[in-house]
Design an enzyme around this catalytic site. Structure first.
Site, PDB file in Angstrom:
ATOM      1  N   ASN A 271      -6.199 -56.363 -28.110  1.00 51.01           N
ATOM      2  CA  ASN A 271      -5.725 -56.919 -26.836  1.00 51.01           C
ATOM      3  C   ASN A 271      -5.043 -55.885 -25.941  1.00 51.01           C
ATOM      4  OD1 ASN A 271      -6.869 -59.296 -27.516  1.00 51.01           O
ATOM      5  ND2 ASN A 271      -4.971 -60.339 -28.090  1.00 51.01           N
TER       6      ASN A 271
ATOM      7  N   CYS B 250     -13.105 -72.657 -23.445  1.00 51.31           N
ATOM      8  CA  CYS B 250     -12.754 -71.820 -24.589  1.00 51.31           C
ATOM      9  C   CYS B 250     -12.412 -72.759 -25.731  1.00 51.31           C
ATOM     10  CB  CYS B 250     -11.567 -70.936 -24.220  1.00 51.31           C
ATOM     11  SG  CYS B 250     -11.032 -69.894 -25.566  1.00 51.31           S
TER      12      CYS B 250
ATOM     13  N   ARG C  86      -8.170 -72.687 -20.586  1.00 49.46           N
ATOM     14  CA  ARG C  86      -7.566 -71.375 -20.284  1.00 49.46           C
ATOM     15  C   ARG C  86      -7.774 -71.072 -18.809  1.00 49.46           C
ATOM     16  NH1 ARG C  86      -9.001 -67.234 -25.008  1.00 49.46           N
ATOM     17  NH2 ARG C  86      -7.313 -66.063 -24.046  1.00 49.46           N
TER      18      ARG C  86
ATOM     19  N   ASP D 164      -1.300 -66.186 -31.818  1.00 48.36           N
ATOM     20  CA  ASP D 164      -2.413 -65.563 -32.542  1.00 48.36           C
ATOM     21  C   ASP D 164      -2.142 -65.423 -34.042  1.00 48.36           C
ATOM     22  OD1 ASP D 164      -3.764 -65.399 -30.168  1.00 48.36           O
ATOM     23  OD2 ASP D 164      -3.344 -63.281 -29.812  1.00 48.36           O
TER      24      ASP D 164
ATOM     25  N   ARG E 121     -15.146 -60.242 -33.885  1.00 52.26           N
ATOM     26  CA  ARG E 121     -14.695 -59.975 -32.510  1.00 52.26           C
ATOM     27  C   ARG E 121     -13.354 -59.253 -32.510  1.00 52.26           C
ATOM     28  NH1 ARG E 121     -15.144 -64.839 -28.420  1.00 52.26           N
ATOM     29  NH2 ARG E 121     -14.464 -63.090 -27.190  1.00 52.26           N
TER      30      ARG E 121
HETATM   31  N1  EPU Z   1      -2.302 -69.931 -18.340  1.00 52.84           N
HETATM   32  C1  EPU Z   1      -2.342 -70.710 -17.214  1.00 52.84           C
HETATM   33  N2  EPU Z   1      -2.838 -70.159 -16.064  1.00 52.84           N
HETATM   34  C2  EPU Z   1      -3.264 -68.881 -15.997  1.00 52.84           C
HETATM   35  C3  EPU Z   1      -3.216 -68.094 -17.147  1.00 52.84           C
HETATM   36  C4  EPU Z   1      -2.727 -68.638 -18.313  1.00 52.84           C
HETATM   37  O1  EPU Z   1      -1.941 -71.875 -17.241  1.00 52.84           O
HETATM   38  O2  EPU Z   1      -3.685 -68.449 -14.924  1.00 52.84           O
HETATM   39  C5  EPU Z   1      -1.797 -70.501 -19.586  1.00 52.84           C
HETATM   40  C6  EPU Z   1      -2.828 -70.475 -20.706  1.00 52.84           C
HETATM   41  O3  EPU Z   1      -3.677 -71.594 -20.636  1.00 52.84           O
HETATM   42  C7  EPU Z   1      -1.951 -70.456 -21.933  1.00 52.84           C
HETATM   43  C8  EPU Z   1      -0.767 -69.604 -21.499  1.00 52.84           C
HETATM   44  O4  EPU Z   1      -0.771 -69.649 -20.071  1.00 52.84           O
HETATM   45  O5  EPU Z   1      -1.483 -71.746 -22.213  1.00 52.84           O
HETATM   46  C9  EPU Z   1      -0.814 -68.160 -21.946  1.00 52.84           C
HETATM   47  O6  EPU Z   1      -2.091 -67.601 -21.650  1.00 52.84           O
HETATM   48  P1  EPU Z   1      -2.301 -66.055 -21.319  1.00 52.84           P
HETATM   49  O7  EPU Z   1      -2.805 -65.920 -19.934  1.00 52.84           O
HETATM   50  O8  EPU Z   1      -1.068 -65.303 -21.700  1.00 52.84           O
HETATM   51  O9  EPU Z   1      -3.475 -65.687 -22.321  1.00 52.84           O
HETATM   52  P2  EPU Z   1      -4.530 -64.528 -22.076  1.00 52.84           P
HETATM   53  O10 EPU Z   1      -3.876 -63.427 -21.374  1.00 52.84           O
HETATM   54  O11 EPU Z   1      -5.772 -65.103 -21.516  1.00 52.84           O
HETATM   55  C10 EPU Z   1      -4.019 -63.167 -24.247  1.00 52.84           C
HETATM   56  C11 EPU Z   1      -4.753 -62.772 -25.492  1.00 52.84           C
HETATM   57  C12 EPU Z   1      -4.927 -63.989 -26.392  1.00 52.84           C
HETATM   58  C13 EPU Z   1      -3.556 -64.553 -26.721  1.00 52.84           C
HETATM   59  C14 EPU Z   1      -2.806 -64.897 -25.430  1.00 52.84           C
HETATM   60  C15 EPU Z   1      -1.393 -65.391 -25.659  1.00 52.84           C
HETATM   61  C16 EPU Z   1      -6.177 -60.966 -24.705  1.00 52.84           C
HETATM   62  C17 EPU Z   1      -7.542 -60.460 -24.483  1.00 52.84           C
HETATM   63  N3  EPU Z   1      -6.062 -62.227 -25.133  1.00 52.84           N
HETATM   64  O12 EPU Z   1      -4.848 -64.120 -23.579  1.00 52.84           O
HETATM   65  O13 EPU Z   1      -5.528 -63.488 -27.588  1.00 52.84           O
HETATM   66  O14 EPU Z   1      -3.681 -65.701 -27.518  1.00 52.84           O
HETATM   67  O15 EPU Z   1      -2.739 -63.723 -24.587  1.00 52.84           O
HETATM   68  O16 EPU Z   1      -0.653 -64.429 -26.332  1.00 52.84           O
HETATM   69  O17 EPU Z   1      -5.208 -60.250 -24.547  1.00 52.84           O
HETATM   70  C18 EPU Z   1      -6.873 -63.561 -29.502  1.00 52.84           C
HETATM   71  O18 EPU Z   1      -6.741 -62.326 -29.597  1.00 52.84           O
HETATM   72  O19 EPU Z   1      -7.376 -64.258 -30.422  1.00 52.84           O
HETATM   73  C19 EPU Z   1      -6.436 -64.238 -28.281  1.00 52.84           C
HETATM   74  C20 EPU Z   1      -6.862 -65.459 -27.943  1.00 52.84           C
END
Ligand code: EPU
Length: 418
Positions: A23, A115, A120, A306, A398
């Site tokens: 990540n 997802c 998401r 995670d 992945r």
């Molecule tokens: N959210 C919103 N609106 C947005 C963005 C996020 O409501 O515009 C919500 C999401 O639905 C969730 C929360 O905010 O409930 C946190 O989501 P975040 O945006 O932080 O997740 P992400 O950046 O898309 C990354 C990791 C995920 C990890 C999450 C939380 C990467 C590539 N992915 O996702 O990793 O679970 O942060 O820590 O960095 C994994 O590696 O298996 C994985 C899913």
């Protein structure tokens, strides 16, 4: 499609080297598009997700090579469109928006679809770009962003479930080359955000406060090429620590960052697992009596979502009752039914799982659903009596580099079959 055949019962013993962070690698690879100059990223784990990100970067127009954990990118000219076929394969492709908007002042990136771990949305990403002064709309399944009037700005990126990791990354990347000052309030504090900020600073960006809820970015005209080594994967480390605990093993983790694992270590200690630092290494000993521990997932530095599934596997064989509450992705419980097939006793109550520890699990064929759920199932297979077959392990490929080989080197009886 590959599957893992696991014969449970062998305590893990020995040393395991922790790979670079998936990540961290994904947004950092996207950030290389911010400069036409050569960037060298080291410690990139060889995973289907990182390979795919390299393919995307090439599709965007960069020259890129991925060899022996090193990705070299030279993005002399780039396109501004990331089509549906690319983005649907990997949600993290959404973090192309920031670099494209920053470098080319326009971007057209497909909106990521559903997802398996729950909704998401990307509304907060878009709010951030609008606060920078970009014109952003969604049309025919695409985010279309026009950044010609971008001038920086102050924004609040918190949402119902805390802040957003890739949203913070996206805004940081665009703001790094947007004139004026940008202040992100309620920024994500995850170590991966800090790692990206450090890479951007090496490229010439002026970013202060990354790792805290307030990040300030003074935009610069251009970024230049840079070299960077990504941080170790804290979730891979946490997964191996939990694997040692589940099997009652004795494992030394090489190259992990205990300072990124505070909440995980704390919960393992509460559960009766012994975790010690030995110089730069960490030693985990899972033998002895275990205690139930309640967990609530939270943004960093809280307990990571995670690691929720893997910790649940540990609780399924820990005497007593533990409650595991998911606050980031309230529907992220696909592993529950599969763990049930192995004899685990788990009741779902809204976004909480109530786990009643059983004396043992018993092997069965089960199905991997998403990355971390699959890791939890592999851990369960390692301790279950008899044979467990985990199907669809492409999910695990992945995000875990050669997990079967690493586990085998620790004494696990796990085979990959085509
Ligand atoms: N959210 C919103 N609106 C947005 C963005 C996020 O409501 O515009 C919500 C999401 O639905 C969730 C929360 O905010 O409930 C946190 O989501 P975040 O945006 O932080 O997740 P992400 O950046 O898309 C990354 C990791 C995920 C990890 C999450 C939380 C990467 C590539 N992915 O996702 O990793 O679970 O942060 O820590 O960095 C994994 O590696 O298996 C994985 C899913």
């Amino acid at each position: 499609m590959d599957k893992f055949v696991i014969n449970g019962g062998a305590p893990l013993k020995g040393e395991v080297a922790i790979s670079g962070s998936k990540n961290s690698s994904l947004p950092i690879l996207a950030a290389t598009l911010l400069t036409p100059e050569r960037c060298v990223i080291r410690g990139v784990p060889d995973l289907s997700d990182t390979r795919f990100m390299v393919e995307i970067i090439k599709h965007i127009g960069a020259e890129a090579e991925f060899k022996d954990g090193v990705v070299t990118v030279e993005a002399r000219k780039i396109r501004t469109i990331a089509p549906y076929d690319l983005v649907r394969k990997m949600r993290a492709s959404v973090c192309l928006l920031g670099p494209l908007l920053g470098r080319r002042r326009k971007a057209k990136v497909s909106v990521p679809g559903g997802c398996i771990i729950g909704p998401r949305p990307i509304d907060i990403h878009l709010k951030g770009f609008r606060a920078l002064g970009a014109d952003v709309r969604i049309e025919k399944g695409y985010v279309i962003a026009d950044g010609k009037n971008m001038a920086g700005g102050t924004m609040f990126l918190g949402g119902r479930f805390g802040s957003t990791v890739l949203g913070t990354a996206n805004v940081m990347m665009a703001a790094a080359v947007t004139k004026g000052t940008t202040v992100i309030e309620s920024a994500a504090c995850e170590p991966e955000v800090v790692d990206l900020a450090q890479f951007l600073v090496k490229m010439g960006a002026q970013i202060h406060g990354a790792g805290s809820p307030t990040v300030t970015i003074h935009g610069v005209e251009h970024l230049h090429g840079a070299e960077h080594t990504v941080i170790p994967d804290r979730i891979e480390a946490g997964t191996f620590m939990t694997a040692a605990a589940v099997t009652g093993g004795h494992v030394t983790l090489k190259g992990a960052r205990p300072d990124h694992l505070g909440a995980v270590i704390d919960k393992l200690l509460e559960a009766g697992v012994k975790v010690e630092r030995a110089g730069p290494d960490m030693v985990v000993r899972g033998e002895g009596r275990r205690e139930p521990a309640d967990v609530i997932t939270m943004p960093y530095p809280g307990f990571p979502t995670d690691m929720q599934a893997q910790f649940m596997t540990l609780m399924t064989i820990t005497p007593g009752i533990s409650v595991i509450t998911e606050k980031i992705y309230p529907e992220r419980f696909m592993h529950v039914a599969e763990l049930g097939r192995l004899g685990a006793n788990i009741a779902l109550e809204g976004s909480s799982a109530i786990v009643k520890g059983m004396p043992k699990l018993s092997g069965a064929p089960i199905m991997a659903s998403d990355l971390r759920a699959s890791a939890a199932l592999v851990l369960a297979g390692l301790v279950a009596h008899g044979q467990t077959t985990v199907n669809r392990v492409y999910h695990i490929d992945r995000g875990y580099e050669r997990i079967d080989e690493k586990l085998r080197a620790l004494g696990a009886r796990i085979e990959r079959q085509k």
